[in-house]
Scaffold this active site. Sequence first.
Site, PDB file in Angstrom:
ATOM      1  N   ASP A 115      -8.281   6.024  -2.678  1.00 17.35           N
ATOM      2  CA  ASP A 115      -8.918   6.571  -1.143  1.00 17.35           C
ATOM      3  C   ASP A 115     -10.125   5.918  -1.252  1.00 17.35           C
ATOM      4  O   ASP A 115     -10.851   5.844  -1.843  1.00 17.35           O
ATOM      5  CB  ASP A 115      -9.135   8.115  -1.126  1.00 17.35           C
ATOM      6  CG  ASP A 115      -9.483   8.765   0.242  1.00 17.35           C
ATOM      7  OD1 ASP A 115      -8.792   9.444   0.655  1.00 17.35           O
ATOM      8  OD2 ASP A 115     -10.294   7.918   0.637  1.00 17.35           O
ATOM      9  N   ASP A 141      -6.495   4.769   4.830  1.00 15.36           N
ATOM     10  CA  ASP A 141      -7.341   4.340   3.639  1.00 15.36           C
ATOM     11  C   ASP A 141      -6.869   4.921   2.418  1.00 15.36           C
ATOM     12  O   ASP A 141      -7.620   4.926   1.346  1.00 15.36           O
ATOM     13  CB  ASP A 141      -8.907   4.638   3.919  1.00 15.36           C
ATOM     14  CG  ASP A 141      -9.390   5.984   3.760  1.00 15.36           C
ATOM     15  OD1 ASP A 141      -8.492   7.008   3.898  1.00 15.36           O
ATOM     16  OD2 ASP A 141     -10.493   6.360   3.167  1.00 15.36           O
ATOM     17  N   GLU A 142      -5.614   4.981   2.251  1.00 14.33           N
ATOM     18  CA  GLU A 142      -5.227   6.232   1.224  1.00 14.33           C
ATOM     19  C   GLU A 142      -3.665   5.927   0.841  1.00 14.33           C
ATOM     20  O   GLU A 142      -2.936   5.641   1.905  1.00 14.33           O
ATOM     21  CB  GLU A 142      -5.413   7.416   1.571  1.00 14.33           C
ATOM     22  CG  GLU A 142      -5.075   8.524   1.003  1.00 14.33           C
ATOM     23  CD  GLU A 142      -5.053   9.833   1.516  1.00 14.33           C
ATOM     24  OE1 GLU A 142      -4.730  10.893   1.041  1.00 14.33           O
ATOM     25  OE2 GLU A 142      -5.229   9.887   2.976  1.00 14.33           O
TER      26      GLU A 142
HETATM   27  P1  TTP Z   1     -11.054   9.696   4.915  1.00 12.84           P
HETATM   28  O1  TTP Z   1     -10.524   9.327   3.797  1.00 12.84           O
HETATM   29  O2  TTP Z   1     -10.782  11.269   5.001  1.00 12.84           O
HETATM   30  O3  TTP Z   1     -12.869   9.727   4.827  1.00 12.84           O
HETATM   31  P2  TTP Z   1     -13.780   8.440   4.483  1.00 12.84           P
HETATM   32  O4  TTP Z   1     -12.962   7.668   3.890  1.00 12.84           O
HETATM   33  O5  TTP Z   1     -14.335   8.277   5.518  1.00 12.84           O
HETATM   34  O6  TTP Z   1     -14.647   9.122   3.328  1.00 12.84           O
HETATM   35  P3  TTP Z   1     -14.332   9.873   1.852  1.00 12.84           P
HETATM   36  O7  TTP Z   1     -15.077   8.764   1.131  1.00 12.84           O
HETATM   37  O8  TTP Z   1     -14.461  11.128   1.645  1.00 12.84           O
HETATM   38  O9  TTP Z   1     -12.709   9.100   1.642  1.00 12.84           O
HETATM   39  O10 TTP Z   1     -10.671   9.150   6.154  1.00 12.84           O
HETATM   40  C1  TTP Z   1     -10.589   7.944   6.187  1.00 12.84           C
HETATM   41  C2  TTP Z   1     -10.835   7.331   7.704  1.00 12.84           C
HETATM   42  O11 TTP Z   1     -10.250   7.908   8.544  1.00 12.84           O
HETATM   43  C3  TTP Z   1     -12.355   7.747   7.771  1.00 12.84           C
HETATM   44  O12 TTP Z   1     -13.233   6.603   7.548  1.00 12.84           O
HETATM   45  C4  TTP Z   1     -12.513   7.765   9.150  1.00 12.84           C
HETATM   46  C5  TTP Z   1     -11.218   8.353   9.652  1.00 12.84           C
HETATM   47  N1  TTP Z   1     -11.227   9.503   9.933  1.00 12.84           N
HETATM   48  C6  TTP Z   1     -11.302  10.188  11.444  1.00 12.84           C
HETATM   49  O13 TTP Z   1     -11.331   9.373  12.281  1.00 12.84           O
HETATM   50  N2  TTP Z   1     -11.494  11.471  11.517  1.00 12.84           N
HETATM   51  C7  TTP Z   1     -11.306  12.455  10.644  1.00 12.84           C
HETATM   52  O14 TTP Z   1     -11.537  13.507  10.751  1.00 12.84           O
HETATM   53  C8  TTP Z   1     -11.114  12.121   9.166  1.00 12.84           C
HETATM   54  C9  TTP Z   1     -11.030  12.899   8.116  1.00 12.84           C
HETATM   55  C10 TTP Z   1     -10.968  10.680   8.905  1.00 12.84           C
HETATM   56 MG    MG Z   2     -11.481   7.816   2.238  1.00 12.04          MG
END
Ligand code: TTP
Ligand code: MG
Length: 424
Positions: free
Chosen positions: A14, A108-109
């Site tokens: 992720d 992103d995962e």
């Molecule tokens: P995530 O992997 O949940 O968050 P992140 O990568 O920003 O942070 P982390 O380091 O905790 O993993 O989500 C990936 C992307 O998806 C995030 O950059 C933006 C988008 N996203 C939204 O647009 N709205 C949301 O509610 C979430 C959870 C994510």
């Molecule tokens: Mg992320």
Amino acid sequence: MSLSKKSRVILHLDMDAFYAAVEIREDPRLAGRPLIIGHRGRRGVVSTCSYEARKFGVRSAMPSVTAERLCPQAIWLPGRMSLYAEVSRRILRILGEFTPTLEPVSIDEAFLDLTGVVADFGDPAPSDQAGPAMRARASRRRPVTTLEEGVTVARRMKDRIRITERLTASVGVAPNKFLAKVASDLEKPDGLVVLTIEAVSQRLWPLPIERLWGIGPRTAPRLHAAGLRSIGDLVASPAGLLDRLVGREMAEHLKALGRGEDHRPVEPDRESKSVSEERTYAEDLRDPDLIDRALLARAEGVARELRRGGLVARTVHLKVRTGDFTTFTRARTLPDPTDLAEVIVDTARDLFRDRIPIGQHGVRLLGVGVSGLQPVSARQTTLFVDPSEERARRAARVTDSVRARMGEKAITRARLLRRPRRNP
Ligand code: TTP
Ligand code: MG
């Protein structure tokens, strides 16, 4: 630690603060500052934010007004989806170099199954600038069998992403998807955590029950009210309590996850679509020739659709409903992905002949489909091209272009028009 035969080596990767990290990479002046991706104002919400902004309590999905109150000095950017999608594709391509068993979950995962995948365990190249002498390092290639080996591969993966994309990822390594997902989140950002079954009581049980797949915002309050807050609470709950709260089946599922058990496979094709064509017949088909011609016609349609989309497929599906309304579905994976009707119909015929017990009933519905789609450009170029397959592909291309110019009916396979002789 050596693992028993059935143990798997699963990774969950992720990206850290993904949208924000991409923006910081594009404009390094943003580094180290609280950055929020989202639209300001009364109706806006936060997409994500940098870890600096998280220190102030800003979170994804939070109303923008709340975020503005918590962190008034933050820099706001509206977000650029097409850029993030492009970066996401490049990262998936990097992951695909490590294993074909790759399941993208979101932008992103992804999950990866490394079990038995051959990897190089020689000394890692120290950096991109390594000279030829360094690159000549001993290669020690062998299949991944232990979680430790999975960690070595995960480190390489993170290095590749950091060097080529200038972004950090967090990775969890575990014997299954659930534990890998939990692990990737334990030491964000830039984390690399291995979570073994032995460590479940120490690392999983203290976590809130919301981390279990299946506990959403509606279930959680009911469990809280019954005194179940941590995953450990749930695992140790008296027999029957959870059954009464969420039903027997869900209770079993949650307890298994709580013990760190999860048998779901990493599914590479889950995201990709399938192509299929089916037809119901006014009169049940009984004549083997008619059935055969119907199979060919459906395979033709599916193959054409694949070529139109520039796709090849790995798995052929057959669906048959007999006169008594029994439905059979069968599938077979091909050694090489294809976009040819010949290959698809051969497989469909085999499936029909060997595995559909139509008994004395006729065929009421017949469907042919394919899944496991990939762009034709991604197909491995094999050294040994089958000349008859090459001919068939050339012929198909000609047919496609004639049909495109002259209409659907311009070319129809002779086989579809007349009854074939039994033994040509
Ligand atoms: P995530 O992997 O949940 O968050 P992140 O990568 O920003 O942070 P982390 O380091 O905790 O993993 O989500 C990936 C992307 O998806 C995030 O950059 C933006 C988008 N996203 C939204 O647009 N709205 C949301 O509610 C979430 C959870 C994510
Ligand atoms: Mg992320």
